[in-house]
Design an enzyme around this catalytic site. Sequence first.
Site, short mmCIF file in Angstrom:
data_model
loop_
_atom_site.label_atom_id
_atom_site.label_comp_id
_atom_site.label_asym_id
_atom_site.label_seq_id
_atom_site.Cartn_x
_atom_site.Cartn_y
_atom_site.Cartn_z
N THR A 38 0.82 -1.21 0.00
CA THR A 38 0.00 0.00 0.00
C THR A 38 0.85 1.26 0.00
OG1 THR A 38 -0.14 -0.29 2.40
CG2 THR A 38 -2.03 -1.01 1.11
N SER A 69 32.96 -0.98 4.94
CA SER A 69 33.22 -2.41 5.11
C SER A 69 32.09 -3.00 5.94
CB SER A 69 34.57 -2.65 5.79
OG SER A 69 34.57 -2.07 7.10
N LEU A 130 12.27 -8.74 6.54
CA LEU A 130 12.32 -7.92 7.75
C LEU A 130 13.10 -6.62 7.52
CD1 LEU A 130 12.93 -10.77 10.36
CD2 LEU A 130 10.77 -9.78 9.60
N SER A 133 17.77 -4.20 4.58
CA SER A 133 18.32 -3.09 3.79
C SER A 133 17.97 -1.74 4.42
CB SER A 133 17.81 -3.16 2.35
OG SER A 133 16.39 -3.13 2.31
N GLU A 165 17.36 3.34 -2.18
CA GLU A 165 16.88 2.01 -2.58
C GLU A 165 16.29 2.04 -3.99
OE1 GLU A 165 15.18 -1.96 -0.63
OE2 GLU A 165 16.10 -0.33 0.49
N ASP A 177 9.49 0.94 4.92
CA ASP A 177 10.58 0.32 5.68
C ASP A 177 11.43 1.35 6.41
OD1 ASP A 177 9.61 -2.01 4.60
OD2 ASP A 177 11.19 -2.20 3.10
#
Length: 387
Positions: A38, A69, A130, A133, A165, A177
Site C-alpha cells: 500500500t 566495510s 524484515l 536493507s 533504494e 521500511d
Amino acid sequence: MTETPVETVTSGFIERYGHEPVGVWSAPGRVNLIGEHTDYNDGFVFPFAIDQRASVALGIRADRLVRVSSTFAAEPVEVHLDELSPDRLEGWAAYPLGVAWALGQFGADLEHVGGVDLHIASTVPVGAGLSSSAAIESSVALALDEHWGLGLDRPTLAKVGQLAENRVVGAPTGILDQSASLLSEADAAVFLDCRSLDAEVIPLGLVDDGLSILVIDTNVSHAHATGGYAARRASCEAGASALGVDSLRDVRVDDLERAATVLDDETFRRVRHIVTENQRVLDTVRTLREQGAGAIGPLLDASHVSMRDDFEITVPEVDLAVEIAQSNGAIGARMTGGGFGGSAIAVVIDALVPVIEREVKAAFAAEGYRAPTTFVVRPSQGARRDV
C-alpha cells in the site's frame, strides 16, 4: 562472553581501519503488522521496529574518500565523494554508499564535507522480509546526518533511504521500511499515511495482553529488485490510470464494483488487494484502540488471503506457515514484507509460542521444505546513536 552489537561493530571497525571510530549508530529491521504494498500507492501502513538491528561505526578521514566495510563482505569498498553516482555503485555497498549520494539530493553539500570510514554489522536476517536493507540505510543516514551536521529530520531521512533504494539499488519500494526503522518506539507501531507522511505512534500493549509476535522465516529468500515486485507496482499504476485517479489511495471499497467493469481480471484483483488492505489498516488501528491486540486476528488472516489470492505474492512455504499457525491457536497470521519468499508473522498467546514453533517445523519437514527459522520479535525503539 558474547560481544554486544556495539562491541562487535567497534572491534570490526578497528580491525579493518586501524583506528577508533568516533561513534556508533544503529537502526532496526521491521515487521509490517499490516498494510502490504500500500505504501507506493499513497496508502496506509502499520509497521513496527524489531529488536534486531544494523549497527554502523563511523570514523573520520583526512581526505574525501568514503570507505565502507561490513561483516558480510571480505573487502572494503571505497569511492571519492566527487564520484558518488548511482551508476557507479553496485552490490551490497550500494545501500550505504547510495545513502551518501541521496543525502546530496536532499541538500547536503557533498563538495564541502569530509570523507569517512564506515563499518557495518547487522543482526537483521537477510532475505527474510524484515527489511535488513532499510536498517542499514537508516543507521548510515542517521550517522552521516549527525557527523556532517546536516540537521535533517527523520521523515526526510526516510526519504533519503527510499531514494537510495529506488535509484541506486534499483528496488521500486515505497517509504514504509525506512519510516518504521526511523520513527518507531518500544511496544508500539507506526500508523503512517504514505501520501501526507503524517505518522502516529500507536501503543500495541502486547506485554500487558500476554501476547507475542512470532516470526516464521521460511528461508525462501526474496529480492525486491527482481521482477515480481516491479510487476505488481506496474499493475497498480495501470489500474489507477484506467480508473482515472492519481493513485489507488483514491479508490474506496465501495468503488470496487465499478472497477470490476473497467479492469481486466488480473489488474482488478491487484487493485482489490490494495483497496481492501488500506481499509484493513484503518480497521486494525481502530480495533487496537477500542479492543486491544487480541482482537486484530481476523484482519491479519484476511490480509493474508488477499495477498495470496488477489496480489499473488505468497509462496507455498509462507502459506503453510500461516495455515499451521492458525490451526494451532494463533490469534491471527499473515505473510509480512514484499512477498515472493520471506516470513510470516503470527500474533500468539505467550504460552502457545513453543507449540506453534514445533508444529510449523514438523509440517515443513513433512513437506520436504527447508527448515524454517522461528523467533519472537519485540516492538522496539527506532534508529539511535548508541555511542
